[in-house]
Design a protein around this motif. Structure first.
Motif, mmCIF file in Angstrom:
data_model
loop_
_atom_site.group_PDB
_atom_site.id
_atom_site.type_symbol
_atom_site.label_atom_id
_atom_site.label_comp_id
_atom_site.label_asym_id
_atom_site.label_seq_id
_atom_site.Cartn_x
_atom_site.Cartn_y
_atom_site.Cartn_z
ATOM 1 N N ILE A 158 97.791 41.633 -32.536
ATOM 2 C CA ILE A 158 97.753 40.932 -33.812
ATOM 3 C C ILE A 158 99.068 40.177 -33.922
ATOM 4 O O ILE A 158 100.139 40.776 -33.826
ATOM 5 C CB ILE A 158 97.576 41.912 -34.976
ATOM 6 C CG1 ILE A 158 96.253 42.669 -34.823
ATOM 7 C CG2 ILE A 158 97.626 41.170 -36.314
ATOM 8 C CD1 ILE A 158 96.054 43.786 -35.809
ATOM 9 N N VAL A 159 98.973 38.857 -34.094
ATOM 10 C CA VAL A 159 100.176 38.017 -34.133
ATOM 11 C C VAL A 159 100.138 37.073 -35.336
ATOM 12 O O VAL A 159 99.089 36.844 -35.930
ATOM 13 C CB VAL A 159 100.342 37.194 -32.833
ATOM 14 C CG1 VAL A 159 100.498 38.103 -31.626
ATOM 15 C CG2 VAL A 159 99.197 36.234 -32.630
ATOM 16 N N ARG A 160 101.293 36.523 -35.638
ATOM 17 C CA ARG A 160 101.388 35.507 -36.688
ATOM 18 C C ARG A 160 100.581 34.270 -36.271
ATOM 19 O O ARG A 160 100.576 33.905 -35.097
ATOM 20 C CB ARG A 160 102.839 35.097 -36.888
ATOM 21 C CG ARG A 160 103.732 36.168 -37.461
ATOM 22 C CD ARG A 160 105.178 35.685 -37.450
ATOM 23 N NE ARG A 160 106.063 36.674 -37.981
ATOM 24 C CZ ARG A 160 106.661 36.591 -39.171
ATOM 25 N NH1 ARG A 160 106.461 35.525 -39.924
ATOM 26 N NH2 ARG A 160 107.449 37.542 -39.598
ATOM 27 N N PRO A 161 99.936 33.606 -37.218
ATOM 28 C CA PRO A 161 99.152 32.411 -36.872
ATOM 29 C C PRO A 161 99.973 31.338 -36.167
ATOM 30 O O PRO A 161 99.476 30.664 -35.264
ATOM 31 C CB PRO A 161 98.637 31.910 -38.222
ATOM 32 C CG PRO A 161 98.653 33.099 -39.103
ATOM 33 C CD PRO A 161 99.809 33.950 -38.638
ATOM 34 N N GLU A 162 101.232 31.180 -36.548
ATOM 35 C CA GLU A 162 102.057 30.139 -35.937
ATOM 36 C C GLU A 162 102.479 30.482 -34.512
ATOM 37 O O GLU A 162 103.002 29.627 -33.798
ATOM 38 C CB GLU A 162 103.295 29.848 -36.801
ATOM 39 C CG GLU A 162 104.285 30.987 -36.920
ATOM 40 C CD GLU A 162 104.033 31.919 -38.092
ATOM 41 O OE1 GLU A 162 104.988 32.621 -38.480
ATOM 42 O OE2 GLU A 162 102.903 31.962 -38.627
ATOM 43 N N GLU A 184 97.651 40.733 -48.440
ATOM 44 C CA GLU A 184 96.739 40.398 -47.345
ATOM 45 C C GLU A 184 97.249 39.111 -46.714
ATOM 46 O O GLU A 184 96.998 38.018 -47.200
ATOM 47 C CB GLU A 184 95.309 40.239 -47.838
ATOM 48 C CG GLU A 184 94.699 41.548 -48.294
ATOM 49 C CD GLU A 184 93.249 41.407 -48.699
ATOM 50 O OE1 GLU A 184 92.729 40.271 -48.764
ATOM 51 O OE2 GLU A 184 92.627 42.437 -48.954
ATOM 52 N N LEU A 185 97.975 39.283 -45.611
ATOM 53 C CA LEU A 185 98.586 38.141 -44.939
ATOM 54 C C LEU A 185 97.719 37.682 -43.774
ATOM 55 O O LEU A 185 97.154 38.513 -43.053
ATOM 56 C CB LEU A 185 99.975 38.531 -44.435
ATOM 57 C CG LEU A 185 100.941 39.027 -45.518
ATOM 58 C CD1 LEU A 185 102.222 39.530 -44.874
ATOM 59 C CD2 LEU A 185 101.217 37.939 -46.527
ATOM 60 N N PRO A 186 97.603 36.366 -43.564
ATOM 61 C CA PRO A 186 96.792 35.872 -42.441
ATOM 62 C C PRO A 186 97.449 36.195 -41.108
ATOM 63 O O PRO A 186 98.659 36.059 -40.949
ATOM 64 C CB PRO A 186 96.721 34.368 -42.678
ATOM 65 C CG PRO A 186 97.905 34.053 -43.527
ATOM 66 C CD PRO A 186 98.196 35.280 -44.337
ATOM 67 N N LYS A 187 96.644 36.649 -40.161
ATOM 68 C CA LYS A 187 97.080 36.945 -38.791
ATOM 69 C C LYS A 187 95.964 36.501 -37.850
ATOM 70 O O LYS A 187 94.868 36.157 -38.264
ATOM 71 C CB LYS A 187 97.340 38.445 -38.593
ATOM 72 C CG LYS A 187 98.390 39.042 -39.508
ATOM 73 C CD LYS A 187 99.769 38.638 -39.108
ATOM 74 C CE LYS A 187 100.787 39.330 -40.010
ATOM 75 N NZ LYS A 187 102.136 39.049 -39.637
ATOM 76 N N GLU A 188 96.264 36.537 -36.575
ATOM 77 C CA GLU A 188 95.252 36.277 -35.538
ATOM 78 C C GLU A 188 95.200 37.490 -34.620
ATOM 79 O O GLU A 188 96.244 38.050 -34.277
ATOM 80 C CB GLU A 188 95.616 35.034 -34.716
ATOM 81 C CG GLU A 188 95.653 33.746 -35.511
ATOM 82 C CD GLU A 188 94.291 33.240 -35.926
ATOM 83 O OE1 GLU A 188 93.288 33.564 -35.243
ATOM 84 O OE2 GLU A 188 94.219 32.523 -36.931
ATOM 85 N N MET A 189 93.989 37.899 -34.241
ATOM 86 C CA MET A 189 93.825 38.996 -33.299
ATOM 87 C C MET A 189 93.300 38.415 -31.984
ATOM 88 O O MET A 189 92.321 37.663 -31.978
ATOM 89 C CB MET A 189 92.861 40.057 -33.813
ATOM 90 C CG MET A 189 92.730 41.234 -32.861
ATOM 91 S SD MET A 189 91.612 42.523 -33.438
ATOM 92 C CE MET A 189 92.621 43.271 -34.690
ATOM 93 N N LEU A 190 93.983 38.759 -30.902
ATOM 94 C CA LEU A 190 93.594 38.310 -29.562
ATOM 95 C C LEU A 190 93.152 39.512 -28.743
ATOM 96 O O LEU A 190 93.785 40.572 -28.790
ATOM 97 C CB LEU A 190 94.765 37.618 -28.874
ATOM 98 C CG LEU A 190 95.381 36.437 -29.624
ATOM 99 C CD1 LEU A 190 96.608 35.928 -28.879
ATOM 100 C CD2 LEU A 190 94.374 35.329 -29.804
#
Length: 116
Positions: free
Chosen positions: A7-11, A51-57
Motif C-alpha cells: 500500500i503506497v501513497r498515490p503520488e 480515510e486517506l487515498p492510497k494505492e494497493m499493488l
C-alpha cells in the motif's frame, strides 16, 4: 510462490511500478483504496481526514525473488526518513496459480519463464 501486496501513497505509485518494471517484474495489479494507519488519519485544523487515498499493488513472485522485489518497492515508495503514511508491504504464500484462458495450473518455473 509469494504474493507481495503493498500500500503506497498515490503520488508514489508510478515510481513503484516503474521500479518494478525496471527490476524485471512487469506484472502488477493496482487497486485504489482508502484507509488510515497508526497516526489515525490526518488533522488539518479542526477537520480530521481518517480515510486517506492510497494505492494497493499486487505482485506474485518466486520465493527467491522476495527480497529483491521488496527492495525495489522500498527504494521507490519512500518519501523521506521517518515520514508517516508511506505505506506497508505484506507478504503471503500463494498455494496455486491458474491461467484462466487455458485453465492450466502454473508452477514456479513457468512463472519465472513468463517474467523473463
Amino acid at each position: 510462490m509469494l504474493m507481495i501486496r503493498t500500500i503506497v501513497r498515490p503520488e508514489k505509485v508510478h515510481d513503484v511500478m516503474q521500479g518494478l518494471l525496471d527490476a524485471g517484474y512487469p506484472a502488477v495489479t493496482k487497486i485504489s483504496v482508502v484507509g488510515r494507519g497508526k497516526q489515525r488519519g490526518l488533522r488539518v485544523g479542526d477537520v480530521v481526514y481518517d480515510e486517506l487515498p492510497k494505492e494497493m499493488l499486487f505482485v506474485v513472485v518466486n520465493d527467491s525473488d522476495k527480497d529483491f522485489v521488496i527492495r525495489a518497492i522500498l527504494d521507490n515508495a519512500k518519501t523521506g526518513e521517518g515520514k508517516f503514511g508511506d505505506g506497508k508491504i505484506f507478504v503471503s504464500a500463494v498455494e496455486e496459480v491458474y491461467t484462466i484462458s487455458s485453465g492450466t495450473k502454473e508452477s514456479e518455473s513457468l512463472l519465472a519463464a513468463k517474467e523473463a
